[in-house]
Write a protein that holds these residues in place. Structure first.
Motif, PDB file in Angstrom:
ATOM      1  N   PRO A  12       0.793  -1.225   0.000  1.00 18.29           N
ATOM      2  CA  PRO A  12       0.000   0.000   0.000  1.00 18.29           C
ATOM      3  C   PRO A  12       0.828   1.279   0.000  1.00 18.29           C
ATOM      4  N   HIS A  13       1.944   1.319   0.729  1.00 15.94           N
ATOM      5  CA  HIS A  13       2.739   2.557   0.766  1.00 15.94           C
ATOM      6  C   HIS A  13       3.295   2.900  -0.616  1.00 15.94           C
ATOM      7  N   ARG A  15       1.624   2.596  -3.246  1.00 11.34           N
ATOM      8  CA  ARG A  15       0.482   3.152  -3.982  1.00 11.34           C
ATOM      9  C   ARG A  15       0.017   4.458  -3.355  1.00 11.34           C
ATOM     10  N   SER A  17      -0.494   5.111   0.075  1.00 14.58           N
ATOM     11  CA  SER A  17      -1.144   5.072   1.377  1.00 14.58           C
ATOM     12  C   SER A  17      -0.138   5.465   2.456  1.00 14.58           C
ATOM     13  N   ASN A  22      -6.660   3.110   4.697  1.00 14.74           N
ATOM     14  CA  ASN A  22      -7.224   2.905   3.358  1.00 14.74           C
ATOM     15  C   ASN A  22      -6.215   2.108   2.546  1.00 14.74           C
ATOM     16  N   CYS A  23      -6.127   0.829   2.863  1.00 16.91           N
ATOM     17  CA  CYS A  23      -5.065   0.009   2.272  1.00 16.91           C
ATOM     18  C   CYS A  23      -5.596  -1.260   1.636  1.00 16.91           C
ATOM     19  N   SER A  65      -9.510  -0.877  -5.069  1.00 18.35           N
ATOM     20  CA  SER A  65      -9.236   0.191  -6.034  1.00 18.35           C
ATOM     21  C   SER A  65      -8.674  -0.369  -7.341  1.00 18.35           C
ATOM     22  N   THR A  68      -4.945  -0.849  -7.246  1.00 16.87           N
ATOM     23  CA  THR A  68      -4.499  -2.048  -6.539  1.00 16.87           C
ATOM     24  C   THR A  68      -4.522  -3.259  -7.465  1.00 16.87           C
TER      25      THR A  68
END
Length: 79
Positions: A12-13, A15, A17, A22-23, A65, A68
């Motif tokens: 996530p980081h 992308r 986050s 919100n991951c 998302s 993702t």
């Protein structure tokens, strides 16, 4: 019970986050299935499903998302 063997896609980081709240994420499991972390949306989307689709009592519709899933594409096996 299956175990998580690897993340599918980027963390996530990577992308954007920064907070962890919100991951969405996708993981491959030891039995070959996939586990998805997403936003629960069963109540909002169940009525929108086509007639040949349904959600069992033990299932949930989750939103992941586009970013993702697109970034995970390269890691999803063909078979």
């Amino acid at each position: 019970m299956s175990q998580i063997i690897r993340r599918i896609g980027v963390p996530p980081h990577a992308r954007g986050s920064v907070g962890g709240g919100n991951c969405p994420d996708i993981f491959e499991l030891s039995d070959g299935n996939f586990a998805v972390i997403g936003t629960e949306a069963t109540a909002a989307l169940q009525g929108e499903l086509p007639a040949d689709a349904g959600v069992a009592d033990y299932e949930r519709i989750v939103i992941v998302s586009r970013e993702t899933l697109v970034k995970a594409k390269k890691d999803i096996p063909n078979l």
